[in-house]
Design an enzyme around this catalytic site. Sequence first.
Site, PDB file in Angstrom:
ATOM      1  N   GLU A   1       5.982   1.784   9.642  1.00 44.81           N
ATOM      2  CA  GLU A   1       5.154   1.070   8.660  1.00 44.81           C
ATOM      3  C   GLU A   1       5.623  -0.357   8.474  1.00 44.81           C
ATOM      4  OE1 GLU A   1       5.341   3.087   4.933  1.00 44.81           O
ATOM      5  OE2 GLU A   1       3.879   4.593   5.528  1.00 44.81           O
TER       6      GLU A   1
ATOM      7  N   ASP B   1      -0.515   5.113   1.509  1.00 46.88           N
ATOM      8  CA  ASP B   1       0.727   4.427   1.161  1.00 46.88           C
ATOM      9  C   ASP B   1       0.859   4.509  -0.357  1.00 46.88           C
ATOM     10  OD1 ASP B   1       3.044   3.236   2.143  1.00 46.88           O
ATOM     11  OD2 ASP B   1       2.410   1.317   1.333  1.00 46.88           O
TER      12      ASP B   1
ATOM     13  N   ALA C   1      10.907  13.682  -4.250  1.00 43.45           N
ATOM     14  CA  ALA C   1      11.316  12.289  -4.503  1.00 43.45           C
ATOM     15  C   ALA C   1      11.434  11.980  -6.007  1.00 43.45           C
ATOM     16  CB  ALA C   1      10.377  11.325  -3.778  1.00 43.45           C
TER      17      ALA C   1
ATOM     18  N   LYS D   1      -0.133  19.229 -10.877  1.00 49.59           N
ATOM     19  CA  LYS D   1       0.072  17.813 -10.552  1.00 49.59           C
ATOM     20  C   LYS D   1      -1.192  17.232  -9.906  1.00 49.59           C
ATOM     21  CE  LYS D   1       2.782  14.722  -7.600  1.00 49.59           C
ATOM     22  NZ  LYS D   1       3.806  14.572  -6.555  1.00 49.59           N
TER      23      LYS D   1
HETATM   24  P1  ITT Z   1       4.126   8.515   5.171  1.00 49.13           P
HETATM   25  O1  ITT Z   1       4.196   7.018   5.114  1.00 49.13           O
HETATM   26  O2  ITT Z   1       4.445   9.104   6.510  1.00 49.13           O
HETATM   27  O3  ITT Z   1       2.827   9.048   4.623  1.00 49.13           O
HETATM   28  P2  ITT Z   1       6.234   8.331   3.178  1.00 49.13           P
HETATM   29  O4  ITT Z   1       7.068   9.376   2.502  1.00 49.13           O
HETATM   30  O5  ITT Z   1       6.922   7.188   3.863  1.00 49.13           O
HETATM   31  O6  ITT Z   1       5.253   9.116   4.174  1.00 49.13           O
HETATM   32  P3  ITT Z   1       4.948   6.414   1.377  1.00 49.13           P
HETATM   33  O7  ITT Z   1       5.486   5.256   2.125  1.00 49.13           O
HETATM   34  O8  ITT Z   1       3.493   6.402   1.017  1.00 49.13           O
HETATM   35  O9  ITT Z   1       5.195   7.802   2.141  1.00 49.13           O
HETATM   36  O10 ITT Z   1       5.691   6.704   0.030  1.00 49.13           O
HETATM   37  C1  ITT Z   1       6.761   5.976  -0.414  1.00 49.13           C
HETATM   38  C2  ITT Z   1       7.675   6.788  -1.249  1.00 49.13           C
HETATM   39  O11 ITT Z   1       7.190   6.846  -2.597  1.00 49.13           O
HETATM   40  C3  ITT Z   1       7.864   8.248  -0.857  1.00 49.13           C
HETATM   41  O12 ITT Z   1       8.756   8.399   0.206  1.00 49.13           O
HETATM   42  C4  ITT Z   1       8.435   8.797  -2.157  1.00 49.13           C
HETATM   43  O13 ITT Z   1       9.793   8.447  -2.258  1.00 49.13           O
HETATM   44  C5  ITT Z   1       7.639   8.022  -3.202  1.00 49.13           C
HETATM   45  N1  ITT Z   1       6.455   8.802  -3.636  1.00 49.13           N
HETATM   46  C6  ITT Z   1       5.167   8.631  -3.245  1.00 49.13           C
HETATM   47  N2  ITT Z   1       4.366   9.546  -3.821  1.00 49.13           N
HETATM   48  C7  ITT Z   1       5.157  10.307  -4.591  1.00 49.13           C
HETATM   49  C8  ITT Z   1       4.937  11.430  -5.430  1.00 49.13           C
HETATM   50  O14 ITT Z   1       3.738  11.984  -5.563  1.00 49.13           O
HETATM   51  N3  ITT Z   1       5.991  11.962  -6.059  1.00 49.13           N
HETATM   52  C9  ITT Z   1       7.223  11.439  -5.920  1.00 49.13           C
HETATM   53  N4  ITT Z   1       7.530  10.393  -5.147  1.00 49.13           N
HETATM   54  C10 ITT Z   1       6.505   9.824  -4.483  1.00 49.13           C
END
Ligand code: ITT
Length: 185
Positions: free
Chosen positions: A35, A63, A140, A162
């Site tokens: 990304e 994202d 997370a 949720k």
């Molecule tokens: P992809 O890009 O492969 O989809 P990613 O985990 O890297 O997976 P993002 O960049 O969209 O996804 O997300 C960034 C971070 O934000 C993610 O790794 C979590 O730490 C946090 N996050 C996003 N949505 C969340 C949720 O519903 N609950 C808790 N933490 C979340």
Amino acid sequence: MITFITGNKHKVKEAKEIFHNFNIELEHMDLGYCEPQGILEDVAIAGAKYASSKLKRPVIVEDAGLFIRSLNWFPGTYSSYVQETIGNSGVLKLMRGTKDRYAEFRSVIGYCTPKTEPKTFLGYVKGQIALQEKGDKGFAFDSLFYIEEKGKTFAELSIKEKSQFSHRKNSLKMFINWYKDNYSE
Ligand code: ITT
């Protein structure tokens, strides 16, 4: 049929729960692409464009991030890096002594087909950074994200609960409504 490109299995579970009530088939694929760093919309646009041209089919990517007001909306687009480095205890340390604990989770869905330009859909949910972690569900930052109306953190809710009002629910709902209006076969 829509393909959801993500490397995050928790997102897949939540998206499946949200798509469940609509008549759209969702499959999941992990392309493992790197990304670019930037605002959520740009990241979603770049990811959706790349994946749909590579797979030659319609895709969605997401994202998302946690945005904390008193930290000038940090970690925002750096959420996964912050989660992997300082983690939840580090965020709590940064927030020590801070009265304003308002935070938002934001989610941007990027949709693209090989024949059309990408479109984005933004959803968010309001909450507070808890004084300490609570709950063991979710992933997370969920155990830090306190929802006043529920009296619970995201990590104290089931995926079903949720997914009734999360940032992901809100962005996917916007996408699904738009998709149904434009692609009702
Ligand atoms: P992809 O890009 O492969 O989809 P990613 O985990 O890297 O997976 P993002 O960049 O969209 O996804 O997300 C960034 C971070 O934000 C993610 O790794 C979590 O730490 C946090 N996050 C996003 N949505 C969340 C949720 O519903 N609950 C808790 N933490 C979340």
